[in-house]
Design a protein around this motif. Sequence first.
Motif, short mmCIF file in Angstrom:
data_model
loop_
_atom_site.label_atom_id
_atom_site.label_comp_id
_atom_site.label_asym_id
_atom_site.label_seq_id
_atom_site.Cartn_x
_atom_site.Cartn_y
_atom_site.Cartn_z
N VAL A 160 -10.82 3.94 15.34
CA VAL A 160 -10.54 2.70 14.62
C VAL A 160 -9.04 2.45 14.47
CG1 VAL A 160 -10.49 3.58 12.26
CG2 VAL A 160 -11.39 1.31 12.70
N MET A 161 -8.23 3.53 14.41
CA MET A 161 -6.79 3.35 14.27
C MET A 161 -6.13 3.03 15.62
SD MET A 161 -6.47 3.70 11.13
CE MET A 161 -7.24 4.42 9.69
N GLU A 162 -6.82 3.32 16.73
CA GLU A 162 -6.21 3.14 18.03
C GLU A 162 -6.71 1.88 18.72
OE1 GLU A 162 -7.28 6.72 19.95
OE2 GLU A 162 -5.69 7.91 19.03
N GLY A 163 -7.64 1.16 18.10
CA GLY A 163 -8.18 -0.03 18.74
C GLY A 163 -7.27 -1.22 18.54
N SER A 164 -6.30 -1.40 19.46
CA SER A 164 -5.34 -2.48 19.31
C SER A 164 -6.03 -3.84 19.38
CB SER A 164 -4.27 -2.38 20.40
OG SER A 164 -4.86 -2.42 21.69
N HIS A 165 -7.21 -3.90 20.05
CA HIS A 165 -7.94 -5.17 20.11
C HIS A 165 -8.46 -5.59 18.75
CE1 HIS A 165 -10.86 -1.93 20.45
NE2 HIS A 165 -11.79 -2.78 20.01
N LEU A 166 -8.49 -4.67 17.79
CA LEU A 166 -8.96 -5.00 16.45
C LEU A 166 -7.87 -5.63 15.59
CD1 LEU A 166 -11.08 -1.84 15.57
CD2 LEU A 166 -11.92 -4.06 16.31
N LEU A 167 -6.62 -5.51 15.99
CA LEU A 167 -5.53 -5.98 15.14
C LEU A 167 -5.56 -7.49 14.91
CD1 LEU A 167 -2.56 -3.75 16.38
CD2 LEU A 167 -4.08 -3.41 14.42
N ARG A 230 0.14 5.21 15.08
CA ARG A 230 -1.29 5.50 14.97
C ARG A 230 -1.88 4.93 13.68
NH1 ARG A 230 -5.14 9.27 16.78
NH2 ARG A 230 -6.56 9.99 15.16
N TRP A 231 -1.09 4.90 12.61
CA TRP A 231 -1.62 4.49 11.30
C TRP A 231 -1.12 3.13 10.82
CZ3 TRP A 231 -0.99 9.81 12.13
CH2 TRP A 231 -2.12 10.59 11.88
N LEU A 232 0.12 2.79 11.08
CA LEU A 232 0.72 1.62 10.44
C LEU A 232 0.22 0.27 10.93
CD1 LEU A 232 4.47 2.56 9.87
CD2 LEU A 232 2.56 2.62 8.27
N PRO A 233 0.02 0.06 12.25
CA PRO A 233 -0.35 -1.31 12.69
C PRO A 233 -1.57 -1.87 12.00
CG PRO A 233 0.28 0.03 14.58
CD PRO A 233 0.22 0.96 13.42
N PRO A 266 1.85 1.17 3.33
CA PRO A 266 2.60 1.64 4.50
C PRO A 266 3.72 2.62 4.15
CG PRO A 266 2.23 -0.72 4.65
CD PRO A 266 1.81 -0.31 3.27
N ALA A 267 4.43 2.35 3.05
CA ALA A 267 5.50 3.28 2.65
C ALA A 267 4.94 4.65 2.30
CB ALA A 267 6.27 2.70 1.46
N PHE A 268 3.81 4.67 1.57
CA PHE A 268 3.17 5.93 1.23
C PHE A 268 2.68 6.66 2.47
CE2 PHE A 268 -0.64 8.23 -0.51
CZ PHE A 268 0.08 9.14 -1.28
N THR A 269 2.16 5.92 3.44
CA THR A 269 1.71 6.53 4.70
C THR A 269 2.87 7.13 5.47
OG1 THR A 269 -0.16 4.98 4.83
CG2 THR A 269 0.52 6.07 6.87
N ILE A 270 3.99 6.40 5.53
CA ILE A 270 5.16 6.92 6.24
C ILE A 270 5.64 8.22 5.59
CG2 ILE A 270 7.58 6.46 6.79
CD1 ILE A 270 6.85 3.50 7.02
N LEU A 271 5.70 8.23 4.26
CA LEU A 271 6.12 9.45 3.57
C LEU A 271 5.19 10.62 3.88
CD1 LEU A 271 7.11 8.08 0.03
CD2 LEU A 271 8.65 9.03 1.76
#
Length: 329
Positions: A160-167, A230-233, A266-271
């Motif tokens: 689900v995180m890699e499916g760019s077609h879902l963005l 992998r996570w942010l988009p 997103p900031a929490f994920t980056i950290l």
Amino acid sequence: MRFALLRHDAAITSALARQVARRGRDLPTVLVALPVLALFARSWLGELPAERREVILVIAAFLIAAALARALVGRLEYHRTEGALAHFAQRSTDAVGYVLPPLLVGLAVLLASVRGLGGLMGTSTVIGIVAGVIVGLIAAALRLRLAWLATGLVPRGKHVMEGSHLLPLAAASSGLVGLVCALLPSETYLAAMVAGGYALMVALLAGQVDAAVVRYMAMVGRSAADLLRRWLPLQLALLVPAAAVLALSQSGVAAGIAALAAFGLPAFTILRVLAYRAFDRMPADWLVTIIVAITAYLMLSLPPLGPLAILAAMVWLARRGRGARWLIA
């Protein structure tokens, strides 16, 4: 009732504590940073009016209790699906024996901490903690159900995180949620509740970061930028359009909640990603918690310094994690 799961995790915790104690850089961090942070928080809370101090402590107790309950249920689910003692985890009595004792101990420590920070053992504190436990249990169950549903909706072989077609679909859905919130009556808090519920659902579905996955991807040569892609988009696609629509519609509280989620998750994920590249899971989680607490204090006292503290922490963690590929070097 057996306590095999509890003894298993207690042995792991003891081993991690001994590992931290042997490291010259980690032990001073735990022994110095946490007491200093506690004294700092007590001093700051002591300067606030009594009513505001109680509100802050009740909210903090609620969030900590919710996080504790959710973490214990998540750990139990790990034991049921991937743990070495899955046989015990499938039994309801053993599951209760695993979750209940740490939960009671954690809540006792939480009550003592609230008292130590200058709070009162009033009805509001108890209600906040009980409500936090209930919300944490519901959030854990909801995350499992939503994750199962999302897995069934994603084509086989696609993450689900890699499916760019879902963005694009995610962005359109986010914008639609923002439009619905903007059209709700402004004199009620219904829009804020919908925005908060949507942000919570996004955090449950797209906010999970697996420390083992981060460490493995780093050790096989993936850069920090590759990990973040992998996570942010998906997080940005699910949060930013809704925040933009609500900001343009000037929806007040709902716009503030959406903006906070669009920046905070997103900031929490980056950290977390950068911390997992630089440290083991438990020290990384503690470090991120301390960074978030410091940032929250700065946002309340000196707002311009909050984002600067986040950026400084990200830069430091990124530099610290440059040597994460040592196993294959």
